[in-house]
Every structure is written in structure tokens, then in C-alpha cells.
Design a protein around this motif. Structure first.
Motif, short mmCIF file in Angstrom:
data_model
loop_
_atom_site.label_atom_id
_atom_site.label_comp_id
_atom_site.label_asym_id
_atom_site.label_seq_id
_atom_site.Cartn_x
_atom_site.Cartn_y
_atom_site.Cartn_z
N SER A 27 0.83 -1.21 0.00
CA SER A 27 0.00 0.00 0.00
C SER A 27 0.86 1.25 0.00
N ARG A 28 1.91 1.27 0.82
CA ARG A 28 2.79 2.44 0.86
C ARG A 28 3.51 2.64 -0.47
N LEU A 29 3.90 1.55 -1.11
CA LEU A 29 4.61 1.64 -2.38
C LEU A 29 3.71 2.08 -3.52
N LEU A 30 2.51 1.49 -3.61
CA LEU A 30 1.70 1.60 -4.82
C LEU A 30 0.55 2.58 -4.74
N ASN A 31 0.06 2.93 -3.59
CA ASN A 31 -1.16 3.73 -3.50
C ASN A 31 -0.90 5.17 -3.91
N LYS A 32 -1.15 5.46 -5.18
CA LYS A 32 -0.98 6.79 -5.76
C LYS A 32 -2.23 7.09 -6.59
N PRO A 33 -3.36 7.39 -5.92
CA PRO A 33 -4.64 7.52 -6.63
C PRO A 33 -4.79 8.86 -7.35
N VAL A 34 -4.05 9.01 -8.44
CA VAL A 34 -4.11 10.19 -9.30
C VAL A 34 -4.37 9.71 -10.72
N PRO A 35 -4.75 10.59 -11.63
CA PRO A 35 -4.89 10.16 -13.02
C PRO A 35 -3.59 9.51 -13.52
N GLY A 36 -3.71 8.29 -14.06
CA GLY A 36 -2.53 7.56 -14.49
C GLY A 36 -1.81 6.86 -13.37
N GLY A 37 -2.40 6.84 -12.19
CA GLY A 37 -1.78 6.22 -11.03
C GLY A 37 -2.44 4.91 -10.64
N VAL A 73 -5.70 -1.16 -8.24
CA VAL A 73 -6.54 -0.67 -9.34
C VAL A 73 -5.77 0.35 -10.18
N GLY A 74 -5.70 0.12 -11.48
CA GLY A 74 -5.15 1.10 -12.40
C GLY A 74 -6.15 2.22 -12.65
N VAL A 75 -5.69 3.46 -12.54
CA VAL A 75 -6.56 4.63 -12.69
C VAL A 75 -6.29 5.30 -14.04
N PRO A 76 -7.30 5.44 -14.89
CA PRO A 76 -7.08 6.06 -16.21
C PRO A 76 -6.61 7.51 -16.10
N LEU A 77 -5.87 7.96 -17.11
CA LEU A 77 -5.43 9.36 -17.16
C LEU A 77 -6.60 10.33 -17.20
N THR A 78 -7.75 9.86 -17.69
CA THR A 78 -8.91 10.73 -17.81
C THR A 78 -9.79 10.74 -16.56
N ALA A 79 -9.47 9.93 -15.55
CA ALA A 79 -10.33 9.80 -14.38
C ALA A 79 -10.20 11.01 -13.46
N VAL A 262 3.45 -0.06 -18.35
CA VAL A 262 2.85 -0.96 -17.36
C VAL A 262 1.34 -0.75 -17.41
N SER A 263 0.60 -1.86 -17.48
CA SER A 263 -0.86 -1.79 -17.55
C SER A 263 -1.48 -2.62 -16.44
N LEU A 264 -2.52 -2.05 -15.81
CA LEU A 264 -3.32 -2.74 -14.79
C LEU A 264 -4.77 -2.64 -15.20
N ASN A 265 -5.51 -3.74 -15.11
CA ASN A 265 -6.92 -3.79 -15.52
C ASN A 265 -7.17 -2.99 -16.80
N ASP A 266 -6.29 -3.20 -17.81
CA ASP A 266 -6.39 -2.58 -19.13
C ASP A 266 -6.30 -1.06 -19.05
N VAL A 267 -5.53 -0.55 -18.09
CA VAL A 267 -5.28 0.89 -17.95
C VAL A 267 -3.78 1.10 -17.89
N ILE A 273 5.75 4.27 -10.41
CA ILE A 273 5.16 3.82 -9.14
C ILE A 273 5.76 2.50 -8.70
N PHE A 274 6.02 1.61 -9.65
CA PHE A 274 6.44 0.24 -9.33
C PHE A 274 7.95 0.11 -9.11
N ILE A 275 8.68 1.22 -9.32
CA ILE A 275 10.12 1.19 -9.07
C ILE A 275 10.53 2.21 -8.01
N GLY A 276 9.52 2.71 -7.28
CA GLY A 276 9.79 3.67 -6.20
C GLY A 276 10.27 5.01 -6.65
#
Length: 280
Positions: A27-37, A73-79, A262-267, A273-276
Motif C-alpha cells: 500500500s505504501r509503495l503503490l497507492n498513488k490515486p491520481v490520473p494515471g496512477g 486498481v489502475g486509474v485512467p489518465l482521464t479519471a 505498465v498496464s493494470l486492468n487494461d489501464v 510507481i512500481f520502481i519507487g
């Protein structure tokens, strides 16, 4: 196949709120809930893994610290604004809500000598449409096994030359935002798998040049392109760190470099994010 039949269940929206002290490493590594995050959401602590869906597409669910289940969850750039992930578990179906934070991406202007890479010919477009369909199928791949690692390895060691999400202008004309990271490394540099997985697509594509797609499991897909050569074939199982090709400048490229999606759930999400290396 993965559609939820909402009428069969009473849906309850549960806003995501987790004290920082309760967060695990992922969670600390990956949780970046922004467009494209990426948004990391707790989705239960039962014996069986729940199923999660975002915008009708299946989402990765794994155990964190041997305890609770989390959705990645992969967040789209448009979200933007409030979003919900639908969760199915032994008790029924409910929704876990989360908020998209703000992030502004800068512009990048690129001059190409070959105008066909900006305005393709009609015969090019036939090829491009065929290749885009094959790539879309690859990005939609969702296999049940969890990835071998989510702290990914960089496919090459070298400086970043272009960040994710840049608004891109080729010869003054705006095109799709930059969907990955570019690394400035010499031609011929070995390109390695960032995690174990299965090769699901290879080929020489119009814009990407020599390209390799790797399925790491549960909707996590890596794509590397502009390669000078491809050292694997579709169906190959590759270990973390295995060489899959070499850096080149094929496709729409101004010089040797390695592009990594890198794609998550087709996003398509920010590989940093995945390399810190993520920056707000």
C-alpha cells in the motif's frame, strides 16, 4: 463474462479510509490515486479472495502482509473525482469508493523527420488498426495467478529521458499522451523482464517498432518497445531478469532508447510507481 448483475444484490458504497499506520508495504509503495496512477483498496479479510471490478473490468486482488485482501486498481489518465470498485465476496456485492487526486502532466514537443509517423498513409492505417486490435487484446489479458513481484525491476539501468503522461506534440500536432517511461541507454543494451511472466505478444509494429508484451498475472502487463531485436517468442515463460531483447530505435523513435509500459486492468499507469520513483 465479468459483468456484475447489480439487480441481484444490494450495493453499499464504503468509502476507502485507512490510517497510515495500518498500511502494509505494498500500500505504501503503490497507492498513488491520481490520473494515471494506482489506487490500493482494502476489500476484506475472509478466507477466500474476493473478486473486484473497476469500470466492468477485473482488478488484481492479493493478500497484503498475509492478512487482509487488497485490490490494486489502475486509474485512467482521464479519471477524476469519486470512483467506485465493485467487490464480490461471500456476503454479496458492495462498492468501495475512493477519490482521485490532482496531478498535472507537462507537454513534450518532438520533431520527426519521417512525417508518416505523424500522418500515416491510408495503407499504413490498415496496418495500424490491425496492430492496435492485437495490442488491445494483449492489454485485456487477465490470468488468475498473482505476479511474482510488484516492486518491479527496471528493464534497463539508465537515466529516464521522458516521463509518463506527457502531452505529446509530434511536428506540432498533438497525439496521445506518453503511456510509459523512456530510458536513455545505448543501442544493444539488454532489456530484461521486470517480473516473471509469459510472453503474450511480439512483433514489429508501425509506431512501437520491435515490441514484447509480458503477462505477469492478474491484469499486470509490461510492454517494452523500439527494440533492435527480440529474443523471445509468444508463449515463452520468462523469469524475472531474463533478457527479452535489446535497445534500439525502431518505430516512431528519434534515437536509441527503451520505452516501458505498465498496464493494470487494461489501464496504462505510471511505471515509476512500481520502481519507487513516482513524483507528484
Amino acid at each position: 463474462m465479468f459483468r456484475l448483475i447489480a439487480a441481484c444484490f444490494a450495493l453499499v458504497v464504503v468509502p476507502f479510509s485507512l490510517p497510515a499506520s495500518a498500511e502494509g508495504f505494498l500500500s505504501r509503495l503503490l497507492n498513488k490515486p491520481v490520473p494515471g496512477g494506482v489506487a490500493v483498496l482494502p476489500v476484506g479479510d475472509g478466507a477466500e479472495a474476493p473478486r473486484a471490478f473497476f469500470q466492468d473490468k477485473p482488478v488484481m486482488v492479493i493478500r497484503e502482509d498475509g492478512n487482509r485482501w487488497i485490490a490494486i486498481v489502475g486509474v485512467p489518465l482521464t479519471a477524476k473525482g469519486s470512483q467506485q470498485v465493485q467487490v464480490q465476496d461471500a456476503t454479496g456485492t458492495h462498492q468501495v469508493g475512493f477519490e482521485i487526486g490532482a496531478k498535472r502532466y507537462p507537454e513534450q514537443h518532438i520533431r520527426l523527420k519521417n512525417d508518416r509517423m505523424v500522418n500515416p498513409l491510408p495503407e499504413d492505417n490498415v496496418r495500424i488498426e490491425r496492430e492496435m486490435a492485437a495490442q488491445a487484446r494483449a492489454y485485456r489479458t487477465f490470468t488468475p495467478g498473482a505476479p511474482s513481484n510488484l516492486m518491479l525491476d527496471k528493464p534497463v539501468n539508465g537515466p529516464l529521458s521522458s516521463a509518463f503522461g506527457l502531452r505529446r506534440f509530434f511536428n506540432g500536432e498533438e497525439r496521445a499522451p506518453h503511456s510509459g517511461l523512456d530510458f536513455a541507454v545505448p543501442a544493444g543494451t539488454p532489456v530484461k523482464a521486470p517480473a516473471a511472466g509469459r510472453v503474450i505478444l511480439t512483433g514489429n509494429l508501425f509506431f512501437n517498432g520491435n515490441t514484447v508484451f509480458i503477462d505477469h498475472g492478474q491484469g499486470l502487463i509490461s510492454m517494452v518497445c523500439h527494440l533492435s531485436r527480440i529474443d523471445v517468442k509468444e508463449g515463452d515463460e520468462v523469469a524475472r531478469g531474463a533478457v527479452v531483447g535489446a535497445v534500439g530505435s525502431t518505430g516512431r523513435a528519434t534515437g536509441p532508447h527503451m520505452h516501458w509500459n505498465v498496464s493494470l486492468n487494461d489501464v496504462r499507469v505510471d511505471p515509476a510507481i512500481f520502481i519507487g520513483a513516482f513524483k507528484r
